[in-house]
Design a protein around this motif. Structure first.
Motif, PDB file in Angstrom:
ATOM      1  N   PHE A 130      44.687  48.196  34.793  1.00 22.48           N
ATOM      2  CA  PHE A 130      43.818  47.032  34.735  1.00 22.48           C
ATOM      3  C   PHE A 130      44.457  45.937  33.900  1.00 22.48           C
ATOM      4  O   PHE A 130      44.528  44.780  34.309  1.00 22.48           O
ATOM      5  CB  PHE A 130      42.484  47.479  34.124  1.00 22.48           C
TER       6      PHE A 130
ATOM      7  N   ARG B 225      47.386  44.350  35.750  1.00 21.43           N
ATOM      8  CA  ARG B 225      47.031  43.392  36.797  1.00 21.43           C
ATOM      9  C   ARG B 225      46.585  42.079  36.210  1.00 21.43           C
ATOM     10  O   ARG B 225      46.783  41.018  36.785  1.00 21.43           O
ATOM     11  CB  ARG B 225      45.907  43.968  37.659  1.00 21.43           C
ATOM     12  N   MET B 226      45.962  42.144  35.025  1.00 19.55           N
ATOM     13  CA  MET B 226      45.550  40.891  34.408  1.00 19.55           C
ATOM     14  C   MET B 226      46.745  40.117  33.896  1.00 19.55           C
ATOM     15  O   MET B 226      46.649  38.934  33.619  1.00 19.55           O
ATOM     16  CB  MET B 226      44.597  41.159  33.244  1.00 19.55           C
ATOM     17  N   GLN B 227      47.862  40.794  33.755  1.00 20.92           N
ATOM     18  CA  GLN B 227      49.039  40.131  33.229  1.00 20.92           C
ATOM     19  C   GLN B 227      50.082  39.906  34.303  1.00 20.92           C
ATOM     20  O   GLN B 227      51.255  39.735  34.007  1.00 20.92           O
ATOM     21  CB  GLN B 227      49.645  40.977  32.115  1.00 20.92           C
ATOM     22  N   SER B 228      49.661  39.916  35.558  1.00 19.85           N
ATOM     23  CA  SER B 228      50.571  39.664  36.679  1.00 19.85           C
ATOM     24  C   SER B 228      51.664  40.688  36.772  1.00 19.85           C
ATOM     25  O   SER B 228      52.786  40.357  37.138  1.00 19.85           O
ATOM     26  CB  SER B 228      51.239  38.292  36.555  1.00 19.85           C
ATOM     27  N   ARG B 229      51.394  41.894  36.448  1.00 17.95           N
ATOM     28  CA  ARG B 229      52.414  42.912  36.658  1.00 17.95           C
ATOM     29  C   ARG B 229      51.715  44.168  37.157  1.00 17.95           C
ATOM     30  O   ARG B 229      50.513  44.225  37.203  1.00 17.95           O
ATOM     31  CB  ARG B 229      53.176  43.186  35.361  1.00 17.95           C
ATOM     32  N   ILE B 230      52.490  45.153  37.569  1.00 21.75           N
ATOM     33  CA  ILE B 230      51.892  46.428  37.935  1.00 21.75           C
ATOM     34  C   ILE B 230      52.082  47.362  36.764  1.00 21.75           C
ATOM     35  O   ILE B 230      53.007  47.249  36.019  1.00 21.75           O
ATOM     36  CB  ILE B 230      52.542  47.003  39.199  1.00 21.75           C
TER      37      ILE B 230
ATOM     38  N   TRP C  69      42.148  42.299  26.205  1.00 24.40           N
ATOM     39  CA  TRP C  69      43.395  41.721  26.680  1.00 24.40           C
ATOM     40  C   TRP C  69      43.316  40.211  26.822  1.00 24.40           C
ATOM     41  O   TRP C  69      44.202  39.607  27.404  1.00 24.40           O
ATOM     42  CB  TRP C  69      43.809  42.356  28.008  1.00 24.40           C
ATOM     43  N   SER C  70      42.260  39.588  26.320  1.00 20.87           N
ATOM     44  CA  SER C  70      42.173  38.149  26.473  1.00 20.87           C
ATOM     45  C   SER C  70      42.286  37.374  25.183  1.00 20.87           C
ATOM     46  O   SER C  70      42.443  36.175  25.231  1.00 20.87           O
ATOM     47  CB  SER C  70      40.837  37.764  27.104  1.00 20.87           C
TER      48      SER C  70
END
Lengths: 384, 329, 189
Positions: free
Chosen positions: B34, B37-42, B288-289
């Motif tokens: 999760f 994905r929020m950080q543009s990676r897998i 994560w924000s």
């Protein structure tokens, strides 16, 4: 010269704790050792120790020729390699009184401003990483910034073939010319970056958590900034309008229209605002340079054919450029041969770090990290 | 074949504990994917392509096979016991959570009180770890931790008492039963405010960003855990995530109605799990924000903002309940 | 979050700002949740490298005759800043060769100066960097290995003559410019 500050908090009975931050530390931005004297959570004195990354650049400058050294010059400020190389070749061109063709000057400007954007991306990412933790919102901003920086590195990879240490400049001009279709890609990337910078500002600008970490923290007064000799966003965040691109224009900067941002608060937030404006101004300069890019040769000297090709007449000269971190300077003393007699680097981060013992005492340990991030040192420049 | 009740309870406890450990392991994978994905990676990808299904198992194996390093200058007994003292309360809280009307290890009639009390015991383990490591970073972190967790446990308890007041009982199954008609989070103002305050207090009590000053990787390099490696570190991680999940389950139970809702009874436990994981993901999203805030600011928020707000909320809830009781159901 | 003691309106305004800031930041994180990840799943997927990519080094053969291009002139050895190239010349009747040519790739800086200076386009860089190994000695490339790499991987655009032509105006244009005294300078591409 103001005295180094040691704050006496008079806790009465509490022992002082000497804690070592670094040289291996996730947020020391490189190898840097700070011996903090703590009373509870408050820092009372700072003793900074550098030299862990010393690689004898100035000696290398005496043993390598003018043809070989520009590739090595990028390794001083490895995050903003283009401006480091530019300082060296500008100094040599000053001593040798060489003319640089207009197209090369414009290409240099484009490279330097793209590098400034990439370096500020890294600054913002690592600063938020330090403040937010490797497992937290800081990492998120870090990865966004690195994602954007990768796009600029892709542009550089198309231009020179390398992503971090370029070897783009040479004495008399540049080594590579823009390939076909490069300027379209640059324009597209600049448009994309402008939108992403809006996103960063939306995430951070009025974010209460961010403001509370950065406002009022690490205040550098204008007088202190000028007395210690900081430069770059540090001095512009303290109210002094000093930018080498305006003070002593080099490489056709006088042809471009850009704003030099100045903030008066002098705290970390002011420096953040200055750098965010510099992002956008760099995008403007790149667009102007691409619009006005003249045709012509990219070097006033023939291509590199041998190692001792460039001979500089006797003399000495100092050239400075506005790097992403401040004023980067290179001083060359030549004795007429293919190698300099003496080469001295003025590292922007070296002078910027000198301000730490004045502003850190009185703050908490968490603020030390925020201040280090906003000073944005790169230890290749500090230790050379 | 009928077994004595003791045996039944033992089997239940065993099953719940194992299910919990597997759940905790895979919740770490979920968080990593999760967050990625929020950080543009897998996230994890290679171990068990294409989604990294075997990553938690690989991590567990790696930690089990690591060398067990004990610093020579550390306080041996304290250092070695700290992970266990940290882990046990974090696992024990799951004993009181019922997963379905009759399914649960021990549905105490003081369930919520037991949960809140036992979950605070982790501080002891935390401080033992910080002290026993004989490391200035660990000690600094442990001191911050005690400060922070104690400060935030107070509003946490007060806010957790709001659904208790609304339901009229400390027993967890009774609280869920009282939410058959309407989940407590849907109550006009009290429910939402209480839920938001619960989430904030959870973030702080779990040392999640923006309140993770105690483990601040970029300053204190893993805080009180800095000297732990191998299996002891695994136990501490397990305890942390178990505690996190435990409070998510508690939140789902107190505010989101546990297993009740417009679905058949057999779906209840699964819905409960999904709600708890949903709260966990919400907390992860917040984590994560944001950047973290300083310790004095954290304490200021707790004592100047959360504690008065939670007391006021509790008083208001009491008022509402008294009025409701006086006027009939 | 210091309260400014402005009473209820100040408190509400600050709370409103906080909620707004929180919402904005979380909104951006949520938006990124639905964007495609930018990860390139190396080594299952390899990205395309640009033309000028400075990868590992190799020696070339002449396209028409199949002879080695290297004449053993040692210009690359002299220009290399970390001095990783060592060449021994082999004299012959028509042209010289390189008897031995070793390149220590583990110390190479990939600065492309050797490529730049080579008069016969013998040494080039390739568009790959995949030479990871567990033994550093296998990265001490000798002449056979360098030639084999040159046959195995795709070369990058840059060769000595191309780089030198890019940096200085090509001869016909210069002759025309000198002859006509005009500034018909071809854009160096």
């Amino acid at each position: 010269m103001p005295d180094t500050q040691v704050v006496e908090l008079g806790y009465g009975g509490n022992e002082r704790l000497m804690m070592n931050m670094g040289p291996q530390h996730p947020s020391s931005h490189g190898v840097f050792r700070m011996i903090l004297t703590l009373e509870g959570e408050t820092v009372v004195a700072v003793d900074a120790v550098i030299g862990y990354l010393h690689r004898c650049h100035e000696k290398l400058g005496e043993t390598l020729t003018y043809v070989q050294y520009p590739s090595i010059a990028s390794k001083t400020d490895y995050v903003a390699a283009m401006t480091s190389e530019l300082a060296y070749v500008s100094a040599v061109e000053k001593v040798a009184k060489l003319e640089v063709p207009k197209r090369a000057q414009y290409l240099r400007v484009i490279a330097a401003e793209l590098q400034r954007i990439a370096s500020h991306c890294l600054w913002l990412g690592t600063w938020c990483l330090d403040m937010g933790g490797a497992l937290g919102g800081g990492a998120t901003v870090f990865l966004y910034c690195i994602r954007e920086r990768e796009m600029i590195l892709d542009l550089f990879e198309e231009l020179t073939g390398a992503r971090l240490l370029y070897g783009f400049h040479q004495i008399g001009g540049t080594r590579y010319d823009a390939p076909a279709g490069w300027d379209t890609k640059v324009r597209a990337t600049m448009d994309f970056m402008a939108k992403r910078i809006d996103e960063y500002e939306a995430m951070l600008d009025r974010n209460a958590f961010f403001l509370v970490r950065t406002q009022g923290v690490g205040v550098i007064s204008g007088e202190l900034a000028q007395a210690v000799g900081v430069s770059g966003p540090l001095i512009r965040g303290s109210g002094v309008k000093y930018d080498v691109r305006r003070a002593e224009p080099y490489s056709s900067y006088q042809d471009f229209d850009f704003v030099v941002p100045v903030e008066t608060a002098g705290d970390c937030y002011a420096r953040y605002l200055v750098r965010m404006v510099e992002f956008r101004e760099s995008i403007r300069i790149v667009r102007q340079a691409l619009d006005g890019l003249p045709e012509g040769p990219i070097s006033s000297r023939p291509g590199v054919k041998s190692v001792g090709q460039v001979r500089v007449p006797k003399g000495e000269g100092y050239a400075r450029v506005e790097g992403a971190r401040g004023e980067v300077g290179c001083y060359i003393v030549s004795d007429g041969g293919p190698k300099p007699y003496r080469m001295k680097w003025r590292g922007a981060s070296f002078s910027n770090l000198a301000v730490l013992p004045h502003i850190v005492p009185g703050h908490k340990v968490a603020d030390v990290v925020a201040i280090m991030g906003s000073v944005d040192p790169v230890f290749g420049e500090v230790d050379r | 074949m009928t077994l004595p009740p003791v045996a039944w309870h033992a089997i239940e406890a065993f099953v719940v504990l194992n299910a919990l450990l597997i759940l905790v392991a895979y919740v770490t994978l979920l968080e990593r994917k999760f967050a990625a994905r929020m950080q543009s990676r897998i996230g994890p990808y290679y171990v068990g392509r294409p989604h990294g299904w075997l990553q938690p198992i690989a991590d567990a194996l790696k930690l089990m096979l690591k060398e067990d390093i004990v610093p020579t200058a550390s306080d041996r007994w304290v250092y070695n016991l700290a992970p266990i003292v940290f882990l046990v309360p974090c696992l024990l809280i799951f004993a009181t959570i019922p997963f379905a009307p009759e399914l649960g290890v021990a549905d105490l009639n003081i369930g919520v009180l037991f949960f809140l009390a036992v979950s605070s015991l982790e501080i002891v383990g935390l401080f033992m770890g910080g002290w026993g490591s004989n490391n200035k970073y660990a000690l600094l972190s442990a001191m911050r931790a005690v400060n922070q967790i104690i400060s935030y446990d107070l509003p946490f308890v007060f806010v957790a008492l709001v659904p208790v007041l609304l339901a009229g009982s400390l027993q967890m199954s009774a609280i869920v039963a009282a939410q058959q008609g309407l989940w407590f989070v849907a109550y006009p103002v009290l429910g939402q405010l209480a839920f938001v305050l619960f989430l904030v207090a959870t973030l702080a009590a779990e040392n999640r960003v923006p309140f993770d000053i105690l483990e601040a990787e970029s300053e204190l390099v893993a805080g009180f855990r800095v000297e732990y490696s191998g299996m002891k570190f695994a136990l501490i991680q397990l305890g942390e995530y178990a505690h996190m999940l435990g409070t998510s389950f508690l939140g789902a139970l107190l505010f989101l109605g546990g297993w009740s809702g417009p679905w058949p009874a057999w779906f209840g436990p699964i819905a409960f799990l999904l709600k708890a994981v949903g709260i966990f993901l919400l907390v992860t999203w917040v984590r994560w924000s944001f950047v973290r805030i300083r310790v004095d600011q954290i304490l200021a928020i707790s004592w100047k903002l959360l504690l008065p707000a939670s007391i006021v909320l509790l008083l208001a809830t009491g008022f509402v309940v008294a009025l409701r009781g006086a006027g009939g159901a | 979050m210091a309260h400014n003691g402005g009473g209820t309106p100040g408190f509400l305004r600050e709370t409103g700002q906080l909620v707004g800031a929180v919402g904005r930041a979380m909104g951006i994180t949520l938006r990124n949740l639905f964007r495609r990840p930018v990860t390139v799943r190396y080594p299952d997927v390899k990205r395309t490298y640009p033309d000028r990519f400075r990868g590992i080094l190799a020696l070339t053969y002449d396209r028409e005759t199949g002879e080695e291009n290297c004449i053993g002139c040692r210009l690359c050895e002299y220009i290399c800043p970390p001095q990783v190239i060592k060449v021994e010349m082999l004299k012959s009747e028509k042209r010289n060769y390189a008897k031995t040519f070793t390149l220590e790739l583990y110390a190479c800086e990939f600065c492309e100066l050797c490529v730049q200076v080579c008069p016969t386009d013998a040494i080039i860089m390739l568009r790959t960097f995949d030479l990871a190994t567990a033994d550093r000695r296998s990265m001490l490339l000798d002449k056979d290995r360098l030639h084999a790499l040159g046959m195995q991987f795709e070369p990058s655009w840059a060769t000595g003559n191309k780089l030198r032509d890019m940096q200085a105006p090509p001869k016909p244009a210069k002759a025309a410019a000198e002859g006509a005294k005009g500034e018909a300078k071809e854009p160096a591409e």
